[in-house]
Design an enzyme around this catalytic site. Sequence first.
Site, mmCIF file in Angstrom:
data_model
loop_
_atom_site.group_PDB
_atom_site.id
_atom_site.type_symbol
_atom_site.label_atom_id
_atom_site.label_comp_id
_atom_site.label_asym_id
_atom_site.label_seq_id
_atom_site.Cartn_x
_atom_site.Cartn_y
_atom_site.Cartn_z
ATOM 1 N N GLU A 135 98.264 -6.783 120.004
ATOM 2 C CA GLU A 135 98.449 -8.185 119.609
ATOM 3 C C GLU A 135 97.839 -9.145 120.637
ATOM 4 O O GLU A 135 98.466 -10.089 121.097
ATOM 5 C CB GLU A 135 99.937 -8.504 119.389
ATOM 6 N N GLU A 188 102.070 -1.677 112.992
ATOM 7 C CA GLU A 188 103.361 -2.359 112.996
ATOM 8 C C GLU A 188 103.579 -2.960 111.613
ATOM 9 O O GLU A 188 102.769 -3.771 111.152
ATOM 10 C CB GLU A 188 103.440 -3.460 114.062
#
Length: 526
Positions: free
Chosen positions: A210, A330
């Site tokens: 991320e 995720e």
Amino acid sequence: MIRTRAFVLSCLRDLPLLLAAVHLLTAAEQCPAAAPTAAKLTIHADQGKAAINRNIYGHFSEHLGRCVYEGYWVGPDSQIPNTRGIRNDVVAALKKIKIPVLRWPGGCFADEYHWRDGIGPRERRPSMINTHWGGVVENNHFGTHEFLDLCEQLGCEPYICGNLGSGTIREMQDWVEYITFDGQSPVANERRKNGREAPWKLKYFGVGNENWGCGGNMRVEYYADQYRRYATYVRNFGDNRVFKIACGPNGGDYKWTEVMMQVAARQTAGLALHYYCGTGRKSRSATKFDEGDWFHQLRSALRMDELVAKHSKIMDQYDPQKRVALIVDEWGAWHAVEPGTNPGFLYQQNTLRDALVAGITLNVFNRHCDRVRMANIAQTVNVLQAMILTDKEKMILTPTYHVFDLYQVHHDATLLPADLECADYQLGDAAIPGLSVSASRDKAGKIHVSICNLNPSAPAELTCDLRGARVSSISGHILTAAAMTAHNTFQQPQAIQPAIFTAAKPTPNGFTATLPPKSVVVLEVK
């Protein structure tokens, strides 16, 4: 007396199935069904080509809340049965669903994790503050050796996410060398000093996490160059070959995918998409919600199909051979934490609604298996949409766990193209498809069909035309409950669990099935 004892023992053996049957009858009584809807499914059993990679059923565990500590790790001196500090009950439960791959140590934690803090004698390992998740002290007792021991106990592939956000290239390079180099070097000898003579196999390595957010708030152009630079030094040692995974987009950030494929596709084996389908509209509670929240959540889960299709289309422009995998490492539901728990620990319950989220999402991944070759639900134990919840020595399985158990029949099977015509599930002015489906054929030739009925009140009468195969027998299992909010607790650990499904019948051209409301059904066709 002997006959009575035998009868009692027979009843006890059959008690779980009897209870499940009573549970389904009770569900039907307590939740009166609306008029059935009609649906038609055509499965092209003669057209299957792509394989459903078992890694689609992968998992993710971060140093977050009680996922690692109390979830997996209790320490070798714990009274909870363990093997070298890793609790046996959790390992056994995950082995049962054939966990294929486990991602660690994060998540946001990965880009502040320095792996050398987690090796060597535990009493000498330095502590740190987990700034992302609750501000608690991380003692680093669970590090590289412990994680790879866990993976060996589980029989799964390790997937390590490296620190690009706050780490150095040398640090990342040394970590891979420490794990995989079988020759003589200062780093490999350090591993030997710490008790591991032979190197481990490490196939999957993520270069940052991320990095558009908690991993550094980078622009995609900057990250793409950084990725190329760091990935250069993620070396192959001996016969170990690293599958390098780049940070991919946040949900519908299609520009991120475009730039990464333009700039870094040659250095990339996988691109990691993240998407959480959130929670209800009015209530964020995992267990206290109404049909409006149910509908909103499932509609958000269905968006995964759009995201995967659009990102895949962009990837196809630069990689028509589909060499680069789309890795959804995720995904899942994200509810409010349970009352009285640390907000930074993300501990939430798990209901039948979450089981539908899992079934819908896994069907999407199955149908896009030509491009999606790994996915990792967040997170395995005690965090977000978990498989398992623990409380000291106690452990319970969630409805999501049961979906992963039922769906393991798709592991490495051949996807069978399927066309579905079904009524919409409508709530007010909004509508979503009433059913979600995927189908596959395993190596033994058996066909499996996983079907989710999203409508909480209307059953579906499904007619299937199975082309290219004949049906000699059909069987199945179902996961459902009386209430949308049904969940397992430490007081009632089996309130919701799979039961045998008998409402499917062979026909000359395929089969029919009556799908109860709010259910996940997996059929086996021989």
